[in-house]
Design an enzyme around this catalytic site. Structure first.
Site, short mmCIF file in Angstrom:
data_model
loop_
_atom_site.label_atom_id
_atom_site.label_comp_id
_atom_site.label_asym_id
_atom_site.label_seq_id
_atom_site.Cartn_x
_atom_site.Cartn_y
_atom_site.Cartn_z
N GLY A 62 0.88 -1.18 0.08
CA GLY A 62 -0.17 0.27 0.05
C GLY A 62 0.81 1.28 0.03
O GLY A 62 1.74 1.30 -0.79
N ILE A 63 0.30 2.35 0.70
CA ILE A 63 0.97 3.58 0.86
C ILE A 63 2.37 3.36 1.27
O ILE A 63 3.22 4.07 0.90
CB ILE A 63 -0.08 4.55 1.62
CG1 ILE A 63 -1.14 4.77 1.07
CG2 ILE A 63 0.99 5.76 1.89
CD1 ILE A 63 -2.12 5.70 1.87
N ASP A 72 7.15 -4.28 9.40
CA ASP A 72 5.80 -4.74 9.21
C ASP A 72 5.62 -5.93 10.00
O ASP A 72 6.60 -6.37 10.39
CB ASP A 72 5.35 -5.08 7.86
CG ASP A 72 4.03 -4.82 7.16
OD1 ASP A 72 3.07 -4.96 8.14
OD2 ASP A 72 3.85 -4.20 6.12
N ASP A 108 5.99 -5.13 15.55
CA ASP A 108 4.67 -4.66 15.75
C ASP A 108 5.05 -3.00 16.56
O ASP A 108 5.51 -3.29 17.49
CB ASP A 108 4.04 -5.48 16.63
CG ASP A 108 2.36 -4.96 17.20
OD1 ASP A 108 2.20 -3.75 17.00
OD2 ASP A 108 1.66 -5.89 17.78
N VAL A 109 4.52 -1.99 16.02
CA VAL A 109 4.83 -0.97 16.66
C VAL A 109 4.17 -0.83 18.11
O VAL A 109 4.79 0.25 18.46
CB VAL A 109 4.39 0.35 15.83
CG1 VAL A 109 5.19 0.27 14.23
CG2 VAL A 109 2.71 0.54 15.54
N TYR A 154 -10.95 5.68 14.71
CA TYR A 154 -9.92 5.80 13.80
C TYR A 154 -9.78 7.41 13.76
O TYR A 154 -8.64 7.86 13.62
CB TYR A 154 -10.47 5.30 12.47
CG TYR A 154 -9.39 5.54 11.26
CD1 TYR A 154 -8.37 4.46 11.12
CD2 TYR A 154 -9.70 6.49 10.30
CE1 TYR A 154 -7.44 4.87 10.03
CE2 TYR A 154 -8.70 6.58 9.30
CZ TYR A 154 -7.77 5.89 9.04
OH TYR A 154 -6.80 6.08 8.08
N LYS A 199 -6.37 9.56 14.28
CA LYS A 199 -5.49 10.41 13.29
C LYS A 199 -5.45 11.75 13.85
O LYS A 199 -4.59 12.42 13.38
CB LYS A 199 -6.19 10.09 11.90
CG LYS A 199 -6.16 8.72 11.40
CD LYS A 199 -4.61 8.37 11.28
CE LYS A 199 -4.30 6.80 10.71
NZ LYS A 199 -3.00 6.72 10.54
#
Length: 191
Positions: free
Chosen positions: A13-14, A33, A60-61, A160, A164
């Site tokens: 993805g991005i 990732d 895993d962040v 979400y 953000k």
């Protein structure tokens, strides 16, 4: 020496698009990732085909130990880090009206989208400052990938939107601390 960029959630993805652009601009790339390396093997090869030396860190962040291990691996492999792209993020597993959203969903989204990236930035910021103290010519930056949902509401995924919006605030806090050292922090809002 090539500059080093760490992109979280960079296996697709991005994040992968960002990694490809940076590789094309002569960066060496670290992809972080949660997937097995075999699941992102084609993506990693595509970065190497662009001339980048690539390090994959399955991390895993949200896990403090995983973040520390990842940064130690980057330090061991490259000895430096110039760019952090906080791209890892998730939407709620189940969209629910804010009157029905579960605490578990809220906590999951906040940990992945806000808490993990904030504390990864903290660790990277200290490393960037350390590198700059050792070499005044050093330059680095942090790039936060947030979302139009930082401002535009969606009552079926409130957690979400809140996460953000938090990333947006973090993108104001970090440059207040790092800007005087010449280390900019940017926000990109897809959507």
């Amino acid at each position: 020496m090539k500059r080093i960029a760490l992109i979280t959630g960079g296996g697709r993805g991005i994040g992968l698009a960002i990694a490809r652009q940076l590789a094309a601009e002569s960066f060496n790339i670290v992809i972080a990732d949660v997937h097995e390396q075999t699941a992102v093997a084609d993506a990693l090869r595509s970065l190497e085909a662009l001339g980048a030396e690539v390090l994959y860190c399955r991390a895993d962040v949200t896990d403090a130990t995983a973040r520390q291990t990842m940064l130690a691996d980057i330090r061991g492999r490259f000895g430096a880090l110039h760019v952090l792209v906080n791209n890892a993020g998730v939407a709620p597993a189940v969209r629910a009206d804010i009157t029905e959203m579960s605490e578990a969903s809220y906590e999951r989204v906040m940990r992945i989208n806000l808490q993990g990236p904030f504390f990864l930035t903290q660790a990277v910021a200290n490393w960037l400052l350390e590198q700059q103290a050792a070499d005044p010519a050093f330059s680095g930056c942090v790039i936060n990938i947030s979302s139009i949902s930082a401002e535009v509401i969606s009552i079926s995924r409130g957690e979400y939107c809140l996460s953000k919006a938090g990333v947006s605030m973090a993108t104001q806090l970090w440059p207040a601390r790092l800007g005087p050292a010449g280390l900019p922090v940017y926000e990109v809002r897809p959507g």
